[in-house]
Design a protein around this motif. Structure first.
Motif: not given
Length: 142
Positions: A23-24, A64-71, A79-86
């Motif tokens: 689901g996400e 869809r991008i559900s949360q913008t970049a976070f560590p 150094r690197w980031v991740a995003v959440k998607v649904t």
């Protein structure tokens, strides 16, 4: 304004069906500076094609991008980031890398010019072209 992306994942590691089941999902593990910058440029509500890399070599769904970049929780260096998607919907038919390469309108697509890039921007025209190839309504913006 919605931005469009293409994001690659190996289906054996995390495939479209895994995202639908969950689901996400967290899009993490990206260790390329340009791809990481693309993750940082994403905004909530942006749309992305889920592309199966290595096995399949095809776009299979819309997310869809559900949360913008976070560590990135898997990165101890910070150094690197991740995003959440649904998941939004599967493509009516997968669009193969081979088919994309044969379309003149996709010749400038970042993923085709830089095949190892795992997160790439798509123009609105490239997005519409790939959705039309998938059998989705031409110009559909999900």
């Amino acid at each position: 304004m919605t931005q469009y992306w293409l994001m690659k994942s190996e289906p054996e590691e995390y495939g479209w069906h895994d995202l639908v089941r969950d689901g996400e999902g967290t899009w993490d593990g990206v260790r390329n500076a340009q791809a990481s910058n693309n993750l940082k440029a994403m905004r909530t509500g942006d749309l992305a094609l889920f592309y199966h890399s290595r096995t399949g070599l095809e776009a299979v769904g819309i997310m869809r991008i559900s949360q913008t970049a976070f560590p990135d929780p898997k990165d101890e260096s910070g150094r690197w980031v991740a995003v959440k998607v649904t998941p939004v919907e599967p493509l009516k038919k997968p669009v193969s890398l081979k088919a994309m390469k044969l379309r003149p309108g996709l010749g400038d697509m970042a993923m085709l010019r830089q095949s190892r890039l795992s997160v790439a921007a798509l123009s609105a025209d490239e997005w519409a072209e790939i959705l039309a190839m998938a059998g989705n309504a031409p110009g559909q913006r999900a």
